[in-house]
Design a protein around this motif. Structure first.
Motif, PDB file in Angstrom:
ATOM      1  N   ARG A   1      45.600  -5.892 -21.628  1.00  0.00           N
ATOM      2  CA  ARG A   1      44.138  -5.766 -21.515  1.00  0.00           C
ATOM      3  C   ARG A   1      43.468  -7.106 -21.746  1.00  0.00           C
ATOM      4  NH1 ARG A   1      44.440  -1.125 -24.967  1.00  0.00           N
ATOM      5  NH2 ARG A   1      44.504   0.794 -23.750  1.00  0.00           N
ATOM      6  N   ASP A   2      44.029  -7.905 -22.670  1.00  0.00           N
ATOM      7  CA  ASP A   2      43.444  -9.222 -22.974  1.00  0.00           C
ATOM      8  C   ASP A   2      43.821 -10.276 -21.937  1.00  0.00           C
ATOM      9  OD1 ASP A   2      42.502  -8.024 -25.192  1.00  0.00           O
ATOM     10  OD2 ASP A   2      43.912  -8.930 -26.597  1.00  0.00           O
ATOM     11  N   GLY A   3      44.659  -9.906 -20.969  1.00  0.00           N
ATOM     12  CA  GLY A   3      45.038 -10.849 -19.922  1.00  0.00           C
ATOM     13  C   GLY A   3      46.047 -11.895 -20.356  1.00  0.00           C
ATOM     14  N   ARG A   4      46.895 -11.567 -21.350  1.00  0.00           N
ATOM     15  CA  ARG A   4      47.905 -12.527 -21.799  1.00  0.00           C
ATOM     16  C   ARG A   4      49.085 -12.619 -20.838  1.00  0.00           C
ATOM     17  NH1 ARG A   4      46.515 -13.707 -27.301  1.00  0.00           N
ATOM     18  NH2 ARG A   4      45.143 -12.055 -28.011  1.00  0.00           N
ATOM     19  N   GLY A   5      49.158 -11.698 -19.884  1.00  0.00           N
ATOM     20  CA  GLY A   5      50.198 -11.727 -18.861  1.00  0.00           C
ATOM     21  C   GLY A   5      49.637 -11.137 -17.584  1.00  0.00           C
ATOM     22  N   VAL A   6      50.323 -11.392 -16.454  1.00  0.00           N
ATOM     23  CA  VAL A   6      49.796 -10.857 -15.194  1.00  0.00           C
ATOM     24  C   VAL A   6      50.159  -9.382 -15.031  1.00  0.00           C
ATOM     25  CG1 VAL A   6      49.796 -13.074 -13.993  1.00  0.00           C
ATOM     26  CG2 VAL A   6      51.857 -11.635 -13.915  1.00  0.00           C
ATOM     27  N   GLY A   7      51.158  -8.928 -15.776  1.00  0.00           N
ATOM     28  CA  GLY A   7      51.557  -7.529 -15.688  1.00  0.00           C
ATOM     29  C   GLY A   7      52.379  -7.145 -16.889  1.00  0.00           C
ATOM     30  N   LEU A   8      52.722  -5.850 -16.966  1.00  0.00           N
ATOM     31  CA  LEU A   8      53.533  -5.360 -18.064  1.00  0.00           C
ATOM     32  C   LEU A   8      54.620  -4.461 -17.488  1.00  0.00           C
ATOM     33  CD1 LEU A   8      52.234  -3.947 -21.417  1.00  0.00           C
ATOM     34  CD2 LEU A   8      53.850  -2.604 -20.089  1.00  0.00           C
ATOM     35  N   ALA A   9      55.880  -4.736 -17.838  1.00  0.00           N
ATOM     36  CA  ALA A   9      56.987  -3.917 -17.346  1.00  0.00           C
ATOM     37  C   ALA A   9      57.440  -2.949 -18.419  1.00  0.00           C
ATOM     38  CB  ALA A   9      58.155  -4.818 -16.935  1.00  0.00           C
ATOM     39  N   HIS A  10      57.617  -1.701 -18.015  1.00  0.00           N
ATOM     40  CA  HIS A  10      58.054  -0.663 -18.959  1.00  0.00           C
ATOM     41  C   HIS A  10      58.634   0.477 -18.128  1.00  0.00           C
ATOM     42  CE1 HIS A  10      58.362   1.152 -22.819  1.00  0.00           C
ATOM     43  NE2 HIS A  10      57.502   0.340 -23.376  1.00  0.00           N
ATOM     44  N   ASP A  11      59.087   1.536 -18.794  1.00  0.00           N
ATOM     45  CA  ASP A  11      59.563   2.711 -18.065  1.00  0.00           C
ATOM     46  C   ASP A  11      58.428   3.248 -17.189  1.00  0.00           C
ATOM     47  OD1 ASP A  11      61.831   2.342 -19.476  1.00  0.00           O
ATOM     48  OD2 ASP A  11      61.481   3.990 -20.889  1.00  0.00           O
ATOM     49  N   ASN A  12      58.760   3.605 -15.925  1.00  0.00           N
ATOM     50  CA  ASN A  12      57.697   4.043 -15.020  1.00  0.00           C
ATOM     51  C   ASN A  12      56.965   5.287 -15.521  1.00  0.00           C
ATOM     52  OD1 ASN A  12      59.739   5.846 -14.530  1.00  0.00           O
ATOM     53  ND2 ASN A  12      59.876   5.485 -12.316  1.00  0.00           N
ATOM     54  N   THR A  13      57.690   6.175 -16.205  1.00  0.00           N
ATOM     55  CA  THR A  13      57.062   7.404 -16.704  1.00  0.00           C
ATOM     56  C   THR A  13      55.924   7.095 -17.667  1.00  0.00           C
ATOM     57  OG1 THR A  13      58.827   7.436 -18.331  1.00  0.00           O
ATOM     58  CG2 THR A  13      59.049   8.929 -16.477  1.00  0.00           C
ATOM     59  N   LEU A  14      56.181   6.123 -18.535  1.00  0.00           N
ATOM     60  CA  LEU A  14      55.163   5.748 -19.512  1.00  0.00           C
ATOM     61  C   LEU A  14      53.970   5.107 -18.806  1.00  0.00           C
ATOM     62  CD1 LEU A  14      54.682   5.385 -22.689  1.00  0.00           C
ATOM     63  CD2 LEU A  14      55.283   3.025 -22.247  1.00  0.00           C
ATOM     64  N   LEU A  15      54.274   4.301 -17.781  1.00  0.00           N
ATOM     65  CA  LEU A  15      53.213   3.587 -17.065  1.00  0.00           C
ATOM     66  C   LEU A  15      52.327   4.528 -16.253  1.00  0.00           C
ATOM     67  CD1 LEU A  15      55.064   0.354 -15.916  1.00  0.00           C
ATOM     68  CD2 LEU A  15      53.687   0.731 -17.949  1.00  0.00           C
ATOM     69  N   PHE A  16      52.938   5.557 -15.631  1.00  0.00           N
ATOM     70  CA  PHE A  16      52.135   6.547 -14.882  1.00  0.00           C
ATOM     71  C   PHE A  16      51.036   7.080 -15.785  1.00  0.00           C
ATOM     72  CE2 PHE A  16      56.192   7.875 -12.403  1.00  0.00           C
ATOM     73  CZ  PHE A  16      55.965   6.885 -11.467  1.00  0.00           C
ATOM     74  N   ALA A  17      51.454   7.466 -16.985  1.00  0.00           N
ATOM     75  CA  ALA A  17      50.520   8.069 -17.932  1.00  0.00           C
ATOM     76  C   ALA A  17      49.469   7.062 -18.364  1.00  0.00           C
ATOM     77  CB  ALA A  17      51.280   8.580 -19.148  1.00  0.00           C
ATOM     78  N   TRP A  18      49.905   5.851 -18.655  1.00  0.00           N
ATOM     79  CA  TRP A  18      48.985   4.853 -19.173  1.00  0.00           C
ATOM     80  C   TRP A  18      47.957   4.454 -18.123  1.00  0.00           C
ATOM     81  CZ3 TRP A  18      47.476  -0.264 -18.466  1.00  0.00           C
ATOM     82  CH2 TRP A  18      46.774  -0.830 -19.546  1.00  0.00           C
TER      83      TRP A  18
ATOM     84  N   LEU B   1      53.964  16.755 -20.663  1.00  0.00           N
ATOM     85  CA  LEU B   1      53.827  15.657 -19.705  1.00  0.00           C
ATOM     86  C   LEU B   1      52.783  15.928 -18.624  1.00  0.00           C
ATOM     87  CD1 LEU B   1      57.526  14.495 -19.246  1.00  0.00           C
ATOM     88  CD2 LEU B   1      55.872  13.869 -20.987  1.00  0.00           C
ATOM     89  N   LEU B   2      52.744  17.165 -18.124  1.00  0.00           N
ATOM     90  CA  LEU B   2      51.818  17.503 -17.039  1.00  0.00           C
ATOM     91  C   LEU B   2      50.363  17.140 -17.349  1.00  0.00           C
ATOM     92  CD1 LEU B   2      51.741  18.819 -14.163  1.00  0.00           C
ATOM     93  CD2 LEU B   2      51.139  20.956 -15.322  1.00  0.00           C
ATOM     94  N   PRO B   3      49.866  17.484 -18.556  1.00  0.00           N
ATOM     95  CA  PRO B   3      48.470  17.150 -18.841  1.00  0.00           C
ATOM     96  C   PRO B   3      48.201  15.646 -18.772  1.00  0.00           C
ATOM     97  CG  PRO B   3      49.351  18.605 -20.528  1.00  0.00           C
ATOM     98  CD  PRO B   3      50.503  18.185 -19.674  1.00  0.00           C
ATOM     99  N   VAL B   4      49.235  14.839 -18.970  1.00  0.00           N
ATOM    100  CA  VAL B   4      49.056  13.395 -18.992  1.00  0.00           C
ATOM    101  C   VAL B   4      49.294  12.767 -17.618  1.00  0.00           C
ATOM    102  CG1 VAL B   4      49.807  11.264 -20.081  1.00  0.00           C
ATOM    103  CG2 VAL B   4      49.755  13.366 -21.400  1.00  0.00           C
ATOM    104  N   TYR B   5      50.342  13.235 -16.925  1.00  0.00           N
ATOM    105  CA  TYR B   5      50.654  12.670 -15.610  1.00  0.00           C
ATOM    106  C   TYR B   5      49.722  13.189 -14.520  1.00  0.00           C
ATOM    107  CZ  TYR B   5      55.157  11.039 -17.438  1.00  0.00           C
ATOM    108  OH  TYR B   5      56.141  10.431 -18.132  1.00  0.00           O
ATOM    109  N   GLY B   6      49.244  14.402 -14.707  1.00  0.00           N
ATOM    110  CA  GLY B   6      48.496  15.056 -13.641  1.00  0.00           C
ATOM    111  C   GLY B   6      49.460  15.503 -12.563  1.00  0.00           C
ATOM    112  N   ASP B   7      48.948  16.085 -11.473  1.00  0.00           N
ATOM    113  CA  ASP B   7      49.877  16.568 -10.451  1.00  0.00           C
ATOM    114  C   ASP B   7      50.255  15.483  -9.447  1.00  0.00           C
ATOM    115  OD1 ASP B   7      47.275  17.133 -10.599  1.00  0.00           O
ATOM    116  OD2 ASP B   7      47.277  19.030  -9.525  1.00  0.00           O
ATOM    117  N   THR B   8      49.874  14.204  -9.748  1.00  0.00           N
ATOM    118  CA  THR B   8      50.251  13.129  -8.825  1.00  0.00           C
ATOM    119  C   THR B   8      51.742  12.810  -8.929  1.00  0.00           C
ATOM    120  OG1 THR B   8      49.511  11.606 -10.524  1.00  0.00           O
ATOM    121  CG2 THR B   8      48.022  11.970  -8.665  1.00  0.00           C
ATOM    122  N   VAL B   9      52.343  13.113 -10.073  1.00  0.00           N
ATOM    123  CA  VAL B   9      53.765  12.835 -10.258  1.00  0.00           C
ATOM    124  C   VAL B   9      54.551  14.134 -10.086  1.00  0.00           C
ATOM    125  CG1 VAL B   9      55.512  11.961 -11.846  1.00  0.00           C
ATOM    126  CG2 VAL B   9      53.230  10.957 -11.840  1.00  0.00           C
ATOM    127  N   ASP B  10      55.621  14.065  -9.269  1.00  0.00           N
ATOM    128  CA  ASP B  10      56.465  15.227  -9.051  1.00  0.00           C
ATOM    129  C   ASP B  10      57.433  15.380 -10.216  1.00  0.00           C
ATOM    130  OD1 ASP B  10      58.072  17.202  -8.151  1.00  0.00           O
ATOM    131  OD2 ASP B  10      58.826  16.141  -6.384  1.00  0.00           O
TER     132      ASP B  10
END
Lengths: 278, 225
Positions: free
Chosen positions: A183-200, A256-265
């Motif tokens: 959020r503070d722009g200390r990097g151009v991106g953040l790599a993590h597990d995709n499941t966590l990123l979908f939610a975030w 998980l559903l309440p967080v991911y929404g129905d966009t993730v299968d």
């Protein structure tokens, strides 16, 4: 006289350490039943897998599973004691005997499998990279020479260190710090597990999971201490039963559903009984 | 008001949880600072003694503790010890133990410095008047040394308090960790949650450490006159 006393003391200490070391090896499953509680290591700051809600209760996908396992092993879902861990201390906590099982979104890797034993997987995951919508990262090539934020000791950390030395890594111990850094722009991106990123990304407008599948498909599995065959066998059977009974589908819908929404299968995250056999 | 501070602190038991975290922070600080002062004074007196073996051993202890990062000590006693020997210490016990080991070492060095700064003739005069070594220490050296000791002790105390958040690395949820847990959950809906919670934690640490500084200034002023 004094020398003798020191010698006796040293012998006694050596004996105490030796006997304590051998005593622990005996039947872990019995030890858990005798203790009456299952000690499970979970995250306390990683929604929706393991977190502490505003009432101070543990919640999440891993937590629900832990309660189910405690119910099947000890006959009561409340007979579980949660040990709150950081990503970097998940192996230590088992080796030191501070917890019986780790249910902490633990991705199976060869490196880790040398230090702890993994049971059958209960989820699958790949890496992703989240970045600001205004300057989205959609390809790894864009990262060359740039700073990427990762969590110390996670799969993302290992993957980029091993396969992309041209990417500068900025490492944090904790998720909170890592995401704040993005959020503070200390990097151009953040790599993590995709499941966590979908939610975030869903909860944080202005950010997109520009790369949603990177590296190989990894399994997320419970881990136990090395050479603890009894508990491992029991867990394997338990995961098979739970998968066949559709428990994980229910767990997904509840947490998980309440967080991911129905966009993730859900199929991208859950394993079918057939997949489990492989 | 989706981003208000109230919505963070009033949700569920959040405020009570922060207070529970604060209690852990305060408790570890009090116990370890207290023990460090109690153990550090005799250790410091021994360090300034003429017996080479005693002061040498304490010197080694001090240097070892001083070069070790606190985090290493915490991991050593919490994880490594039980891995090697099966001795399973609680996170709370390890926290107090490690902070006391550190505090005692630093305290002993402060005491040694204060005591050796007292002119030699003070001790020699006390001995010449027939006081034993122990009584000379207690009645002549220590009262004078305490004044010179105070600024260092205050500095050490606030440093120890500010280092306590390390304990969450051994799974002990102190004020800082509880704050993080709240930020992670509340932050999904409230984008200023981290500002409110960390701002609050800053304020709490300030309110703990500031009165200690005031106390030291007041004591110094009083002893000067």
């Amino acid at each position: 006289m004094r020398d003798k006393f020191v010698l006796v003391l040293a012998l006694f200490a050596a004996f105490a350490i030796f006997s304590a070391g051998t005593l622990r090896a005996a039947g872990e499953l019995d030890a858990i039943k005798k203790r009456g509680t299952l000690r499970v290591a979970v995250f306390s700051d990683k929604p929706p897998f393991g977190f502490v809600n505003e009432n101070g209760d543990n919640e999440g996908y891993d937590v629900l599973l832990a309660k189910k396992v405690a119910e099947d092993l000890l006959g009561d879902p409340s007979k579980v004691e949660f040990v709150l861990v950081e990503a970097a201390s998940r192996i230590e906590v088992l080796q030191a005997g501070k917890a019986d099982i780790v249910f902490a979104n633990f991705t199976v890797t060869d490196e880790r499998a040398k230090q702890v034993d993994f049971a059958l997987p209960y989820m699958k995951v790949a890496l992703g990279v989240v970045s600001p919508e205004k300057a989205p990262i959609t390809d790894v090539a864009q990262l060359s020479g740039k700073t990427l934020i990762v969590n110390k000791g996670t799969t993302a950390d290992f993957y980029f260190t091993e396969n992309h030395p041209e990417v500068k890594l900025l490492k944090y111990d904790q998720n909170t710090e890592a995401f704040n850094a993005l959020r503070d722009g200390r990097g151009v991106g953040l790599a993590h597990d995709n499941t966590l990123l979908f939610a975030w990304a869903r909860e944080n407008p202005g950010f997109v999971t520009g790369i949603d599948f990177l590296g190989s498909l990894d399994a997320i599995a419970p881990a136990v201490k090395k050479d603890n065959g009894e508990l491992l066998d029991w867990l394997n059977a338990e995961i098979e039963t739970l998968t066949a009974a559709g428990f994980f589908q229910k767990d997904y819908e509840a947490t998980l559903l309440p967080v991911y929404g129905d966009t993730v299968d859900p199929k991208t995250v859950l394993l079918t009984p057939e997949e489990l056999k492989k | 008001m989706p981003d208000s501070a109230l919505s963070v602190f009033m949700a569920g038991r959040n405020m009570a949880r922060l207070m529970e975290g604060l209690w852990i922070t305060v408790w570890i600080s009090l116990a370890s600072v207290g023990l460090s002062v109690v153990l550090g004074i005799p250790a410091g007196l021994l360090m300034s003694s003429k017996k080479k073996i005693v002061s040498g051993i304490l010197r080694i202890y001090l240097e070892v503790i001083r070069v070790m990062p606190i985090l290493v000590l915490l991991f050593l006693f919490y994880y490594s010890l039980s891995k090697v020997s099966g001795i399973n210490l609680s996170a709370y016990f390890v926290s107090v133990l490690v902070f006391t080991l550190w505090g005692t070492a630093e305290m002993a060095d402060l005491v040694r410095a204060a005591v050796t700064s007292i002119p030699v003739h003070q001790r020699e005069s006390a001995r010449a008047l027939g006081l034993s070594e122990l009584r000379a220490n207690l009645l002549v050296i220590v009262p004078q040394a305490v004044r010179r000791l105070l600024p260092g002790v205050i500095n050490l105390t606030t440093r120890m308090i500010k280092t306590t958040p390390f304990v969450f690395f051994i799974n002990h949820p102190d004020l800082m960790k509880v704050g993080q847990q709240i930020v992670e959950v509340a932050g999904m809906r409230n984008h200023l949650a981290s500002v409110w919670v960390y701002g609050f934690i800053f304020l709490v640490y300030f309110l703990i450490c500031w009165p200690i500084s005031l106390l030291s200034r007041w004591l110094e002023g009083r002893w000067k006159s």
